[in-house]
Write an enzyme that holds these catalytic residues in place. Sequence first.
Site, PDB file in Angstrom:
ATOM      1  CB  SER A  33     -19.800  21.908   9.799  1.00  0.00           C
ATOM      2  OG  SER A  33     -20.279  22.118   8.591  1.00  0.00           O
ATOM      3  CG  HIS A  64     -24.317  18.883   8.414  1.00  0.00           C
ATOM      4  ND1 HIS A  64     -24.966  19.491   9.010  1.00  0.00           N
ATOM      5  CD2 HIS A  64     -23.058  19.192   8.143  1.00  0.00           C
ATOM      6  CE1 HIS A  64     -24.242  20.906   8.911  1.00  0.00           C
ATOM      7  NE2 HIS A  64     -23.107  20.722   8.486  1.00  0.00           N
ATOM      8  CG  HIS A  86     -26.417  24.166   4.491  1.00  0.00           C
ATOM      9  ND1 HIS A  86     -26.118  22.734   4.672  1.00  0.00           N
ATOM     10  CD2 HIS A  86     -25.570  24.851   5.232  1.00  0.00           C
ATOM     11  CE1 HIS A  86     -25.427  22.642   5.868  1.00  0.00           C
ATOM     12  NE2 HIS A  86     -24.895  23.902   6.212  1.00  0.00           N
ATOM     13  CE1 TYR A  88     -23.845  23.171   1.054  1.00  0.00           C
ATOM     14  CE2 TYR A  88     -23.649  24.941   2.451  1.00  0.00           C
ATOM     15  CZ  TYR A  88     -23.592  23.675   2.196  1.00  0.00           C
ATOM     16  OH  TYR A  88     -22.954  23.012   2.968  1.00  0.00           O
ATOM     17  CD  GLU A  89     -27.504  20.360   1.970  1.00  0.00           C
ATOM     18  OE1 GLU A  89     -27.576  19.382   2.201  1.00  0.00           O
ATOM     19  OE2 GLU A  89     -28.011  21.387   3.313  1.00  0.00           O
ATOM     20  CG  MET A 214     -21.330  28.950   2.897  1.00  0.00           C
ATOM     21  SD  MET A 214     -20.729  27.682   2.022  1.00  0.00           S
ATOM     22  CE  MET A 214     -19.192  28.168   1.542  1.00  0.00           C
ATOM     23  CB  SER A 215     -25.795  27.690   7.778  1.00  0.00           C
ATOM     24  OG  SER A 215     -24.820  28.168   8.821  1.00  0.00           O
ATOM     25  CG  ASN A 238     -11.952  28.816   6.805  1.00  0.00           C
ATOM     26  OD1 ASN A 238     -13.078  28.272   7.538  1.00  0.00           O
ATOM     27  ND2 ASN A 238     -12.006  29.630   6.032  1.00  0.00           N
ATOM     28  CG  HIS A 250     -15.743  20.443   3.680  1.00  0.00           C
ATOM     29  ND1 HIS A 250     -16.687  21.168   4.585  1.00  0.00           N
ATOM     30  CD2 HIS A 250     -16.581  19.490   4.160  1.00  0.00           C
ATOM     31  CE1 HIS A 250     -17.554  20.798   5.295  1.00  0.00           C
ATOM     32  NE2 HIS A 250     -17.535  19.415   4.854  1.00  0.00           N
TER      33      HIS A 250
HETATM   34  N1  HPA Z   1     -16.729  30.935   3.989  1.00  0.00           N
HETATM   35  C1  HPA Z   1     -17.941  30.562   3.958  1.00  0.00           C
HETATM   36  N2  HPA Z   1     -18.314  29.602   4.962  1.00  0.00           N
HETATM   37  C2  HPA Z   1     -17.709  28.953   5.727  1.00  0.00           C
HETATM   38  C3  HPA Z   1     -16.050  29.202   5.749  1.00  0.00           C
HETATM   39  C4  HPA Z   1     -15.611  30.315   4.982  1.00  0.00           C
HETATM   40  O1  HPA Z   1     -14.348  30.780   4.889  1.00  0.00           O
HETATM   41  N3  HPA Z   1     -15.521  28.201   6.861  1.00  0.00           N
HETATM   42  C5  HPA Z   1     -16.411  27.620   7.008  1.00  0.00           C
HETATM   43  N4  HPA Z   1     -17.740  27.952   6.415  1.00  0.00           N
END
Ligand code: HPA
Length: 275
Positions: A33, A64, A86, A88-89, A214-215, A238, A250
């Site tokens: 990302s 992306h 991903h 999750y997609e 998540m990857s 973050n 996001h």
């Molecule tokens: N959690 C999961 N995936 C993420 C995060 C998060 O806090 N920040 C960026 N990708």
Amino acid sequence: MDTGMDERKRIEEAAQKVLETCGAADIGIILGSGLGEYAQALEEARRLPYSEIPGFPRSTVEGHAGMWCCGTLHGKRVAMMQGRFHYYEGYSMKDVTLPVRVMQKTGVKTLIVTNACGGINLGYRPGDLMVIGDVFSLTGQNPLIGENLEEFGPRFPDMSCAFDRELRALAHACAKELGMTLREGVYAQMTGPCYETPAEIRMLRVLGADAVGMSTVPEVIAARHGGMRVLGISCITNMAAGILDQPLNHAEVTQTANRVKDRFKNLLDVVIARM
Ligand code: HPA
């Protein structure tokens, strides 16, 4: 269910297209990302949209680009993926790892994975970079489930040192030279797409995670199965849920990735020059 034959055919067709259009590479980089811009550093780059690669999924995530880029960097043949797939997609683990298989087929021996993630370690700050020392996944999935593709790797690959020691040491040496702080920690993968709950983050901390995303884990498994050397660099975009008294979104992730991208690119660039 995909049979091994279907999977082989799919990898073969995608690899054929990539070879014809972009050529082979020794080093593969998956740009996460907000980090896709680094592909502009490639000299004599050839580009191929994922939509033109047979059997390739589409990149549906903002930030992306969905482009395979291949060229020369510091005299080395480098393939870069602007965007990944991903779980999750809605993609299967075989979809998620198809690009790594294609990389293996097109000559890649070293894989650099990058990502954006949330910091769990309380010593971390948004904007920090972290070398991935190890990973675990709570997705309950593994991309190697199913018939083993013997020509790619063994049934039971070793994961005791998934991230190459020398490459990690090289990354730290390069960061030091650049006067950059570089963390090293454990990356935990959750499925997403929702961000974690504060309870999940406390659980992950107890389990030994320094960062969450998540990857990445399936890609690393496929790469290690194929005998590649792997380096992972995460951008802590973050602090994970519940650490600060503020919601996650996001936009914050892409904003921090944007703020850090030049530092990230400088580090990658020196690492690749020295590889
Ligand atoms: N959690 C999961 N995936 C993420 C995060 C998060 O806090 N920040 C960026 N990708």
